[in-house]
Design a protein around this motif. Sequence first.
Motif, PDB file in Angstrom:
ATOM      1  N   ASP A 222      29.594  28.559  45.328  1.00  0.00           N
ATOM      2  CA  ASP A 222      28.596  28.147  44.347  1.00  0.00           C
ATOM      3  C   ASP A 222      28.009  29.342  43.612  1.00  0.00           C
ATOM      4  O   ASP A 222      27.546  29.226  42.474  1.00  0.00           O
ATOM      5  CB  ASP A 222      27.451  27.383  45.030  1.00  0.00           C
ATOM      6  N   HIS A 223      27.984  30.493  44.267  1.00  0.00           N
ATOM      7  CA  HIS A 223      27.369  31.660  43.665  1.00  0.00           C
ATOM      8  C   HIS A 223      28.399  32.730  43.323  1.00  0.00           C
ATOM      9  O   HIS A 223      28.074  33.892  43.152  1.00  0.00           O
ATOM     10  CB  HIS A 223      26.318  32.239  44.617  1.00  0.00           C
ATOM     11  N   SER A 224      29.648  32.332  43.215  1.00  0.00           N
ATOM     12  CA  SER A 224      30.683  33.289  42.877  1.00  0.00           C
ATOM     13  C   SER A 224      30.693  33.559  41.377  1.00  0.00           C
ATOM     14  O   SER A 224      30.542  32.632  40.573  1.00  0.00           O
ATOM     15  CB  SER A 224      32.063  32.752  43.294  1.00  0.00           C
ATOM     16  N   PRO A 225      30.885  34.826  40.958  1.00  0.00           N
ATOM     17  CA  PRO A 225      31.062  35.104  39.532  1.00  0.00           C
ATOM     18  C   PRO A 225      32.308  34.430  38.955  1.00  0.00           C
ATOM     19  O   PRO A 225      32.432  34.309  37.748  1.00  0.00           O
ATOM     20  CB  PRO A 225      31.190  36.634  39.482  1.00  0.00           C
ATOM     21  N   LEU A 226      33.238  34.019  39.849  1.00  0.00           N
ATOM     22  CA  LEU A 226      34.393  33.219  39.452  1.00  0.00           C
ATOM     23  C   LEU A 226      34.157  31.802  39.957  1.00  0.00           C
ATOM     24  O   LEU A 226      34.508  31.476  41.100  1.00  0.00           O
ATOM     25  CB  LEU A 226      35.683  33.773  40.059  1.00  0.00           C
ATOM     26  N   PRO A 227      33.530  30.949  39.165  1.00  0.00           N
ATOM     27  CA  PRO A 227      33.161  29.621  39.646  1.00  0.00           C
ATOM     28  C   PRO A 227      34.328  28.888  40.297  1.00  0.00           C
ATOM     29  O   PRO A 227      35.463  28.918  39.806  1.00  0.00           O
ATOM     30  CB  PRO A 227      32.700  28.909  38.363  1.00  0.00           C
ATOM     31  N   ALA A 228      34.040  28.253  41.433  1.00  0.00           N
ATOM     32  CA  ALA A 228      34.957  27.471  42.265  1.00  0.00           C
ATOM     33  C   ALA A 228      35.804  28.322  43.189  1.00  0.00           C
ATOM     34  O   ALA A 228      36.444  27.793  44.100  1.00  0.00           O
ATOM     35  CB  ALA A 228      35.871  26.566  41.429  1.00  0.00           C
ATOM     36  N   TRP A 229      35.804  29.632  43.019  1.00  0.00           N
ATOM     37  CA  TRP A 229      36.605  30.509  43.867  1.00  0.00           C
ATOM     38  C   TRP A 229      35.717  31.367  44.756  1.00  0.00           C
ATOM     39  O   TRP A 229      34.626  31.777  44.359  1.00  0.00           O
ATOM     40  CB  TRP A 229      37.492  31.418  43.026  1.00  0.00           C
ATOM     41  N   MET A 230      36.203  31.657  45.961  1.00  0.00           N
ATOM     42  CA  MET A 230      35.534  32.564  46.875  1.00  0.00           C
ATOM     43  C   MET A 230      36.397  33.812  47.049  1.00  0.00           C
ATOM     44  O   MET A 230      37.629  33.722  47.034  1.00  0.00           O
ATOM     45  CB  MET A 230      35.319  31.911  48.242  1.00  0.00           C
ATOM     46  N   ILE A 231      35.754  34.965  47.192  1.00  0.00           N
ATOM     47  CA  ILE A 231      36.446  36.209  47.511  1.00  0.00           C
ATOM     48  C   ILE A 231      36.137  36.513  48.969  1.00  0.00           C
ATOM     49  O   ILE A 231      35.011  36.857  49.312  1.00  0.00           O
ATOM     50  CB  ILE A 231      35.997  37.373  46.608  1.00  0.00           C
ATOM     51  N   MET A 232      37.143  36.377  49.817  1.00  0.00           N
ATOM     52  CA  MET A 232      36.944  36.526  51.241  1.00  0.00           C
ATOM     53  C   MET A 232      37.369  37.915  51.711  1.00  0.00           C
ATOM     54  O   MET A 232      38.045  38.643  51.006  1.00  0.00           O
ATOM     55  CB  MET A 232      37.746  35.460  51.993  1.00  0.00           C
ATOM     56  N   SER A 233      37.006  38.260  52.937  1.00  0.00           N
ATOM     57  CA  SER A 233      37.301  39.547  53.577  1.00  0.00           C
ATOM     58  C   SER A 233      36.359  40.622  53.071  1.00  0.00           C
ATOM     59  O   SER A 233      35.224  40.321  52.718  1.00  0.00           O
ATOM     60  CB  SER A 233      38.770  39.935  53.414  1.00  0.00           C
ATOM     61  N   SER A 234      36.825  41.863  52.958  1.00  0.00           N
ATOM     62  CA  SER A 234      35.895  42.986  52.797  1.00  0.00           C
ATOM     63  C   SER A 234      35.956  43.711  51.461  1.00  0.00           C
ATOM     64  O   SER A 234      35.101  44.535  51.173  1.00  0.00           O
ATOM     65  CB  SER A 234      36.133  44.014  53.911  1.00  0.00           C
ATOM     66  N   LYS A 235      36.955  43.455  50.646  1.00  0.00           N
ATOM     67  CA  LYS A 235      37.124  44.199  49.401  1.00  0.00           C
ATOM     68  C   LYS A 235      37.119  43.268  48.194  1.00  0.00           C
ATOM     69  O   LYS A 235      37.211  42.056  48.313  1.00  0.00           O
ATOM     70  CB  LYS A 235      38.426  45.011  49.441  1.00  0.00           C
ATOM     71  N   ALA A 236      37.049  43.877  47.019  1.00  0.00           N
ATOM     72  CA  ALA A 236      36.926  43.121  45.775  1.00  0.00           C
ATOM     73  C   ALA A 236      38.284  42.756  45.184  1.00  0.00           C
ATOM     74  O   ALA A 236      39.324  43.308  45.554  1.00  0.00           O
ATOM     75  CB  ALA A 236      36.135  43.942  44.759  1.00  0.00           C
ATOM     76  N   VAL A 237      38.256  41.810  44.244  1.00  0.00           N
ATOM     77  CA  VAL A 237      39.380  41.573  43.348  1.00  0.00           C
ATOM     78  C   VAL A 237      38.943  41.996  41.954  1.00  0.00           C
ATOM     79  O   VAL A 237      37.748  42.179  41.690  1.00  0.00           O
ATOM     80  CB  VAL A 237      39.835  40.097  43.347  1.00  0.00           C
TER      81      VAL A 237
END
Length: 370
Positions: A222-237
């Motif tokens: 809900d609060h992802s800068p990429l709506p509907a997607w989550m960035i999991m683990s420890s590093k960025a995309v």
Amino acid sequence: MGRVAVLVLLLACACAADAVVTDGLLPNGNFEEGPARSDMVNGSVVRGANAIPRWETSGFVEYIESGQKQGDMLLVVPHGAHAVRLGNDASIRQRLAVARGAYYAVTFSAARTCAQAERLNVSVSPEWGVLPMQTIYSSSGWDSYAWAFQAKLDEVALVIHNPGVEEDPACGPLIDGVAIRALYPPTLGKGNMLKNGGFEEGPYFLPNASWGVLVPPNIEDDHSPLPAWMIMSSKAVKYVDSEHFAVPQGARAVELVSGKESALVQEVSTVPGWTYRLSFAVGDSADGCVGSMVAEAYAARASVKVPYESKGSGGYKRAVLDFAAISNRTRVVFQSAVYHMKSDGTLCGPVIDDASLVLHKQPAGRRLLP
């Protein structure tokens, strides 16, 4: 509903907040309006909480001019000619008129100077996040970061804070190009069970920021800068756009720059026993990332590895993963199988775009859900 129509609706909801923020740089977001000389000491240290127009500062804050030297290092500014440096326990703050209940993504550029374990706290009360800066993703030393929030009030305070305490109080990150973009939660499109499968909805791209925008790990889509997607683990995309990169479809895509240390995830509703087909594009962003790439996709108990031989000049291929759902909710996951690095030593990786999920097969005798 188009972005213009939704923006009009947000403005109407804001009622008395006539100066509701719109997509783009914040007022004096590139810090080109500087403090008076009388409000600086030792050439660059800001004196007075309101010395920098439109911003409130606290702690050890410096007003930096492009080309200014720090020892043997030349400080370069990406947006215009000026930036700020946040030293020990320093912060910058700006109050924003927003539409209560709406979602926003803040984008800003940051560069590490002398400390090796710098980090930034970003907050819009009552929400906050920590953005580590140990990994540098661009050859210029500047990276752009995105951070999202939901407005709880009609007026909020955006704060970027350096919590570090170094022996040299001036050791801290440079900040420039602070911008905002309203996010519009995507709905399911016809023929696709994934939301925002083309990644067209996302944070603001700063002008001339040819290094893309880093989307840090998060635990709430809900609060992802990429709506509907989550960035999991420890590093960025890395979020990339067609103005600066090669994008398989549309105007935006995601580059997996962190190997297995980061995963792009979306959870969807499924029916156990039914078979679904995930299709997507794998390519390179024409950023000089050369070599044998492997993108991985997972769903339920199925997975696929997609090899892609990159020449670093753009291009893509299509891939498909069929899987049988084993529960009412299924996570669709994308990640890079290995780390990749450009000739300048910066991290890179395969690009994912145009992701689509459809029902492929249902057991005999079961009625197709509408």
